[in-house]
Motif scaffolding. Sequence first.
Motif, PDB file in Angstrom:
ATOM      1  N   VAL A 120       0.839  -1.206   0.000  1.00 32.72           N
ATOM      2  CA  VAL A 120       0.000   0.000   0.000  1.00 32.72           C
ATOM      3  C   VAL A 120       0.873   1.255   0.000  1.00 32.72           C
ATOM      4  CG1 VAL A 120      -1.706   1.336   1.287  1.00 32.72           C
ATOM      5  CG2 VAL A 120      -1.924  -1.159   1.136  1.00 32.72           C
ATOM      6  N   ALA A 121       1.879   1.273   0.888  1.00 31.96           N
ATOM      7  CA  ALA A 121       2.768   2.430   0.990  1.00 31.96           C
ATOM      8  C   ALA A 121       3.563   2.624  -0.300  1.00 31.96           C
ATOM      9  CB  ALA A 121       3.716   2.255   2.179  1.00 31.96           C
ATOM     10  N   ALA A 122       4.088   1.532  -0.844  1.00 32.69           N
ATOM     11  CA  ALA A 122       4.860   1.619  -2.090  1.00 32.69           C
ATOM     12  C   ALA A 122       3.977   2.066  -3.250  1.00 32.69           C
ATOM     13  CB  ALA A 122       5.498   0.267  -2.402  1.00 32.69           C
ATOM     14  N   GLY A 123       2.717   1.624  -3.267  1.00 25.52           N
ATOM     15  CA  GLY A 123       1.793   2.056  -4.315  1.00 25.52           C
ATOM     16  C   GLY A 123       1.538   3.544  -4.258  1.00 25.52           C
ATOM     17  N   LEU A 124       1.311   4.083  -3.056  1.00 26.90           N
ATOM     18  CA  LEU A 124       1.086   5.525  -2.903  1.00 26.90           C
ATOM     19  C   LEU A 124       2.308   6.316  -3.334  1.00 26.90           C
ATOM     20  CD1 LEU A 124      -0.604   7.912  -1.881  1.00 26.90           C
ATOM     21  CD2 LEU A 124       0.313   7.474   0.414  1.00 26.90           C
ATOM     22  N   LEU A 125       3.483   5.871  -2.920  1.00 32.71           N
ATOM     23  CA  LEU A 125       4.710   6.569  -3.292  1.00 32.71           C
ATOM     24  C   LEU A 125       5.013   6.444  -4.780  1.00 32.71           C
ATOM     25  CD1 LEU A 125       7.013   5.735  -0.250  1.00 32.71           C
ATOM     26  CD2 LEU A 125       5.909   7.909  -0.803  1.00 32.71           C
TER      27      LEU A 125
END
Length: 408
Positions: A309-314
């Motif tokens: 999720v975090a990598a997708g947002l970034l």
Amino acid sequence: MNFLIYLISSATSLIGSQMQSIIIPIYILNITNSGMQMSKAATSFLVIRLLVTPFSGILADRFNRKHIMIISDICSFLVVGGFVSFISLTPDTIIFMQCILVAISAVFSSASSAIFSELTFKGSIERCNSVYGSMINFTYIFTPVVALSLYNFTSLKFIFTLNAVTFLLSACLESLLAYTFQERKLSRSNFSLKELTTSYTPVINYLMAKREILGVFSFAVLLNFFYNPVLVIFIPYFILKVLNLENTYVGYFESLWGGGLLLGSLLLVKYIKRYNFRSKIALFLIGQLTIFVFFFTGNNLMPLNIYLVAAGLLTVICALLNTFVNTPLFSYLHIVVDSHIKGRFFSFLQIFLQGITPLSYMLLGLILDRFTNISIAISLTSIVYIIAIFLYFHRSPIGRSYLLSNET
């Protein structure tokens, strides 16, 4: 209407090409399980483009650019259709087919880049370029998901056939473009090495006389050395071989990248005249590279589901920043480069961009096969590049001259 036709025809051709370019590296990686083999295939495509691009720039400055685009798309249609219909699709034949398509694409790209500012558009070139970027980036959202879904549930033959159809549709649309060809003062002798050198000498002289343009040119080469292999090779390899995820996750991240590119283009359309994006390019790049460091190390810091999720947002943020870098740079070049030399100029730029990339492909491919801790390798590379960006824009006179020049 002219801009709309150009927009739709470009997007139509791009959708098919994107699907094929996404699938072929993954197909090779799945067959060989080697980052080096993946890099060799990508390097072959770049070498072909590098050999053809110098001549394609001369063609774009000598002949009718609209006709070059149409003929290129028709040739691409015939190549893909011929391979699908008459040749067995093996890894070797697929790579050979892609090499031919890359050569044709080099000719098409020179004509397409050169014709952009000559078509009758409503609105400024910079605004039209932002809208164009928005449309193209929109295709990046759904194309990876569609491509990898088709790859998992259909055959390569079906995907390649779909690509052939998009080339034919694009050629039909390009025939509707309203474009007046102006005869250019270039000799019509046969191509030779001597003529090639003579044709590009004015481009070199032009760059030496235009300090700001040379700054953009040299920085684009430096930027391409790092970014192209990271996006084309490192990220798919990291997802499939380090995280051990399915092919669909490559599509997940590439779609998010497309969403970020689209968001960035839309913001540029709205704020391009109110905000000096060019002056902040160094900060945008440092932000991108910081995100890359997290992307390749964050999986060691948190549970996989939270990391995704975090990598997708970034990824969305990183792509947005990428638009803030690329669109001002290339809009600037479209505006300031003289029309009579534009085809050769953009071809000359592509020669350098593609000439440096095989070296970076092979270097990163070697890293993938030799080093077990890929996260550390890419993080160190990013940190070194952050330092290079800082030195270029804040210590190099040629870098400062571009950022400090007035908006055109």
